[in-house]
Write a protein that holds these residues in place. Sequence first.
Motif, mmCIF file in Angstrom:
data_model
loop_
_atom_site.group_PDB
_atom_site.id
_atom_site.type_symbol
_atom_site.label_atom_id
_atom_site.label_comp_id
_atom_site.label_asym_id
_atom_site.label_seq_id
_atom_site.Cartn_x
_atom_site.Cartn_y
_atom_site.Cartn_z
ATOM 1 N N ARG A 136 0.801 -1.226 0.000
ATOM 2 C CA ARG A 136 0.000 0.000 0.000
ATOM 3 C C ARG A 136 0.828 1.268 0.000
ATOM 4 O O ARG A 136 0.300 2.366 -0.179
ATOM 5 C CB ARG A 136 -0.947 0.014 1.209
ATOM 6 N N ASN A 137 2.132 1.133 0.189
ATOM 7 C CA ASN A 137 3.023 2.288 0.120
ATOM 8 C C ASN A 137 3.756 2.377 -1.223
ATOM 9 O O ASN A 137 4.594 3.249 -1.422
ATOM 10 C CB ASN A 137 4.041 2.231 1.254
ATOM 11 N N GLY A 138 3.437 1.446 -2.124
ATOM 12 C CA GLY A 138 4.087 1.442 -3.416
ATOM 13 C C GLY A 138 5.403 0.692 -3.439
ATOM 14 O O GLY A 138 6.117 0.706 -4.444
ATOM 15 N N LYS A 139 5.704 -0.024 -2.374
ATOM 16 C CA LYS A 139 6.961 -0.779 -2.290
ATOM 17 C C LYS A 139 6.758 -2.198 -2.839
ATOM 18 O O LYS A 139 5.763 -2.849 -2.560
ATOM 19 C CB LYS A 139 7.417 -0.867 -0.834
ATOM 20 N N ILE A 140 7.714 -2.662 -3.651
ATOM 21 C CA ILE A 140 7.643 -4.013 -4.210
ATOM 22 C C ILE A 140 8.009 -5.023 -3.123
ATOM 23 O O ILE A 140 9.110 -4.997 -2.575
ATOM 24 C CB ILE A 140 8.595 -4.163 -5.407
ATOM 25 N N VAL A 141 7.081 -5.923 -2.815
ATOM 26 C CA VAL A 141 7.332 -6.939 -1.794
ATOM 27 C C VAL A 141 7.494 -8.328 -2.416
ATOM 28 O O VAL A 141 7.956 -9.246 -1.756
ATOM 29 C CB VAL A 141 6.199 -6.959 -0.743
ATOM 30 N N LYS A 142 7.074 -8.475 -3.657
ATOM 31 C CA LYS A 142 7.336 -9.705 -4.410
ATOM 32 C C LYS A 142 7.668 -9.315 -5.841
ATOM 33 O O LYS A 142 6.829 -8.782 -6.566
ATOM 34 C CB LYS A 142 6.139 -10.650 -4.383
ATOM 35 N N SER A 143 8.902 -9.591 -6.243
ATOM 36 C CA SER A 143 9.368 -9.181 -7.562
ATOM 37 C C SER A 143 8.664 -9.961 -8.661
ATOM 38 O O SER A 143 8.229 -11.093 -8.465
ATOM 39 C CB SER A 143 10.879 -9.382 -7.668
ATOM 40 N N GLN A 501 -4.433 11.458 -10.885
ATOM 41 C CA GLN A 501 -3.384 10.710 -10.196
ATOM 42 C C GLN A 501 -3.744 10.608 -8.716
ATOM 43 O O GLN A 501 -4.081 11.613 -8.082
ATOM 44 C CB GLN A 501 -2.032 11.412 -10.345
ATOM 45 N N SER A 502 -3.680 9.395 -8.165
ATOM 46 C CA SER A 502 -3.961 9.240 -6.736
ATOM 47 C C SER A 502 -2.924 9.971 -5.894
ATOM 48 O O SER A 502 -1.739 10.036 -6.234
ATOM 49 C CB SER A 502 -3.971 7.756 -6.362
ATOM 50 N N TYR A 503 -3.413 10.517 -4.764
ATOM 51 C CA TYR A 503 -2.530 11.280 -3.867
ATOM 52 C C TYR A 503 -3.154 11.220 -2.478
ATOM 53 O O TYR A 503 -3.936 12.089 -2.089
ATOM 54 C CB TYR A 503 -2.421 12.720 -4.353
ATOM 55 N N LEU A 504 -2.845 10.201 -1.740
ATOM 56 C CA LEU A 504 -3.489 9.995 -0.447
ATOM 57 C C LEU A 504 -2.716 10.702 0.664
ATOM 58 O O LEU A 504 -1.711 10.193 1.163
ATOM 59 C CB LEU A 504 -3.594 8.497 -0.147
ATOM 60 N N GLN A 505 -3.207 11.878 1.028
ATOM 61 C CA GLN A 505 -2.594 12.643 2.115
ATOM 62 C C GLN A 505 -3.678 13.410 2.855
ATOM 63 O O GLN A 505 -4.606 13.944 2.240
ATOM 64 C CB GLN A 505 -1.561 13.644 1.572
ATOM 65 N N THR A 506 -3.575 13.473 4.186
ATOM 66 C CA THR A 506 -4.499 14.321 4.928
ATOM 67 C C THR A 506 -4.150 15.773 4.669
ATOM 68 O O THR A 506 -3.018 16.106 4.292
ATOM 69 C CB THR A 506 -4.443 14.033 6.429
ATOM 70 N N GLU A 591 -14.772 19.068 12.520
ATOM 71 C CA GLU A 591 -13.836 18.435 13.448
ATOM 72 C C GLU A 591 -13.187 17.187 12.850
ATOM 73 O O GLU A 591 -12.159 16.716 13.335
ATOM 74 C CB GLU A 591 -14.567 18.062 14.754
ATOM 75 N N LEU A 592 -13.794 16.662 11.795
ATOM 76 C CA LEU A 592 -13.246 15.476 11.155
ATOM 77 C C LEU A 592 -12.038 15.838 10.281
ATOM 78 O O LEU A 592 -11.941 16.945 9.755
ATOM 79 C CB LEU A 592 -14.310 14.785 10.288
ATOM 80 N N ILE A 593 -11.145 14.871 10.137
ATOM 81 C CA ILE A 593 -9.939 15.079 9.329
ATOM 82 C C ILE A 593 -10.298 14.930 7.848
ATOM 83 O O ILE A 593 -10.955 13.972 7.448
ATOM 84 C CB ILE A 593 -8.830 14.077 9.706
ATOM 85 N N VAL A 594 -9.849 15.893 7.049
ATOM 86 C CA VAL A 594 -10.094 15.874 5.606
ATOM 87 C C VAL A 594 -8.829 15.379 4.905
ATOM 88 O O VAL A 594 -7.714 15.796 5.237
ATOM 89 C CB VAL A 594 -10.471 17.281 5.095
ATOM 90 N N GLU A 595 -9.017 14.494 3.933
ATOM 91 C CA GLU A 595 -7.865 14.025 3.166
ATOM 92 C C GLU A 595 -8.071 14.265 1.673
ATOM 93 O O GLU A 595 -9.204 14.326 1.185
ATOM 94 C CB GLU A 595 -7.574 12.546 3.424
ATOM 95 N N ILE A 596 -6.955 14.392 0.964
ATOM 96 C CA ILE A 596 -6.972 14.549 -0.487
ATOM 97 C C ILE A 596 -6.727 13.183 -1.100
ATOM 98 O O ILE A 596 -5.754 12.501 -0.766
ATOM 99 C CB ILE A 596 -5.888 15.558 -0.930
ATOM 100 N N VAL A 597 -7.613 12.781 -1.988
ATOM 101 C CA VAL A 597 -7.572 11.436 -2.575
ATOM 102 C C VAL A 597 -6.868 11.443 -3.924
ATOM 103 O O VAL A 597 -6.009 10.615 -4.193
ATOM 104 C CB VAL A 597 -8.994 10.868 -2.729
ATOM 105 N N ASN A 598 -7.253 12.394 -4.786
ATOM 106 C CA ASN A 598 -6.702 12.447 -6.138
ATOM 107 C C ASN A 598 -6.356 13.875 -6.541
ATOM 108 O O ASN A 598 -6.976 14.838 -6.065
ATOM 109 C CB ASN A 598 -7.717 11.907 -7.166
#
Length: 691
Positions: A136-143, A501-506, A591-598
């Motif tokens: 989920r972080n974009g790291k290759i765990v199985k080549s 483009q996806s961009y998952l950040q609060t 009061e809720l946290i807003v995040e940017i998705v794309n």
Amino acid sequence: MNEDNLSSQVRIGIDTGGTFTDYVIVTNGHISAWKTPTTPADPSEGIIFGFNEIMEKHHFQKNDVEVIVHGTTIGTNAFLEDKCPPIAFLTTKGFKDIVEIGRQQRSELYNLKFNQKYPINFQKDVLYEVEERVDRNGKIVKSLDLRSLENSLQMFESKSVKNLAISFLFSFLNIEHEKRVAEYFSEKGYNVFTSHEISPQIKEYERAVTTIVNAKVSPVVNSYLSRLKSKLVNLGVESPLLIMQSNTGMADVVSIGKSGIQTLYSGLAGGVLAAADSLKHLNRTHLVSLDIGGTSTDVAALIKGPIVLRSREFRGFPLVASMVDVETIGSGGGSIADFKDGLLSVGPESQGANPGPACYSLGGDKVTLTDANLYLGYVHQDNFAGSLNIDKNKATLQLNNLLNEIKSSPFPLEIVTVDELALSIRKILNNNIANAIRVVTIQRGLDPRDFALLGFGGAGPLQAWEIAQELEMDGVIIPPFPGVWSAFGLVCSDIKHEHTQSYLQTKDEVDFTEMNEKLKVIEENLKKVLTSEEVGSEDQSFDYFLDMRYVGQSDFLTLLVTFPIDRNQLESVTEKFHLLHNQNYSWFDKELIVEIVNLSVRGVGKVPRIEFTRLAKGSENPPEDAIKTNRSVNFDGEWTDIPVYDKQKLLSGNVLGGPCIIDQLDTTTVIPPSVIGRINSLGYIIMEERK
């Protein structure tokens, strides 16, 4: 496109429908219309036939044509009818069942015989798992081991698969594996469609379905456009061929090649775009477009312009692609009136272009809306497009046959005359269309009484007033060329491309340097595409968007931003997000946290606007020679002799009191009793109740 290339000589819009192919020819602001019967087996044949007709009729040469814009449903029909070539769906090992599991939702919860639809045809398509994994972080765990793909080749060959859809987990964060697999199969001659190119966004199911549908539709669209382009070249027409996209923008054939999914609403977008131009012509903000064709009806609500959705369902499949918000139902001039189990229905089955309604004299033996309108006098056999042999007697014969079937039923209706039957067919179809308008208004939180109804298409001006009355709408408007208004929308559209483009950040964790760099990269890529389509830099413009949601939510809302983005702007946009969330869902919580998705950028290549030639000014009384004849027409069971006007002879300022009929080449407009129609300077008919 360079302005010099489009403002001179001839611009042509071609809209292929189920029954007719419509042409709009624009020459230095002068607009002409033409219609020819569609050739369903290969629509390109009908287009070339019609092209020869309009060159002869409107006196222009092949080298006078500067651009052709085409709206088509070829890919849509192929997908709905499951006539696409077989594909293979390649995904991460352990996840091939994603196309069956989906979101575990049933669209018909209480239907015990419900049959779930799948984007894959399990009989002819192939599911293939690839050993690879990205976290989920974009790291290759199985080549990825390309040698593991060798086993797939024999499987694909046995199923005659030449088109591949590739969608790996988290490929929107790391495209390496998808890219390598795509290169491997491309070198072996396969057509490859990857999710990171089509829809690089979160939600693995939606991304997979979007990629699959694109892989199915694109080969069909490419084959058709290749045939059409080749036939145009053989005809001696070498002008650019542009295709209307579902996002209401044009694109060239090359750009469409990898994104056939953008043609799913190609045929519908033209009508919505034409309605958007009508908003400007009429200085209005709210319209509902009503496009009644031969086989279907398309309706859309417009508020200052078209409503374009970033994602939507297409026949039950969730697609992550920009598409115009339009509702389509199977109600049109060719819709079949059927009596079964004591009920009279109209549509969704249609007679189409061949054999067509009974009155077409092509062997049709079913009653349609067109037959009913012909019998009632709303249309006349001498005012049909396409050189058809219209026979009113055949329509009357089939109406009598249907009436006898109703009378002999154990469950007869209270319909005893052909007049009542024909009027009932109109009322049923009008009610079906009114329900579709409720979907795009009331179900979207909009009040139809705030909207005027813009009626066009071959049958729109015949039915519009009764539909508007049922919904208490703010009047009816008929555009200057209603029968080909969708084709007009094609030639007044801009070139558009969009990338997300996806961009998952609060909100509070945003790195503005990184965000702006990503937006800039998307913009530069879109610039290259627009430049390749001959759009000069001075005609290019870009819009920037953020998809935002509360943390933990599944869906998001899209907000327009200004580039570059800084902290102050993001805080302001967040406030707008709360307001928009409240508008859509009737609640918000700061009061809720807003995040940017794309992150999204839309690139637009401006095309010169078409300026209408205005009508000569007249008085309220129409010219005497504008009345071409009188005709007996049935309104609410009473036959009345009413005037029939020739639209070409009407002047700006003329007021026509109903009941009357207005004939023109592309359609017929009905102005009922107690209604007046005002002709404005652009040729629109503004219908309102007589005071």
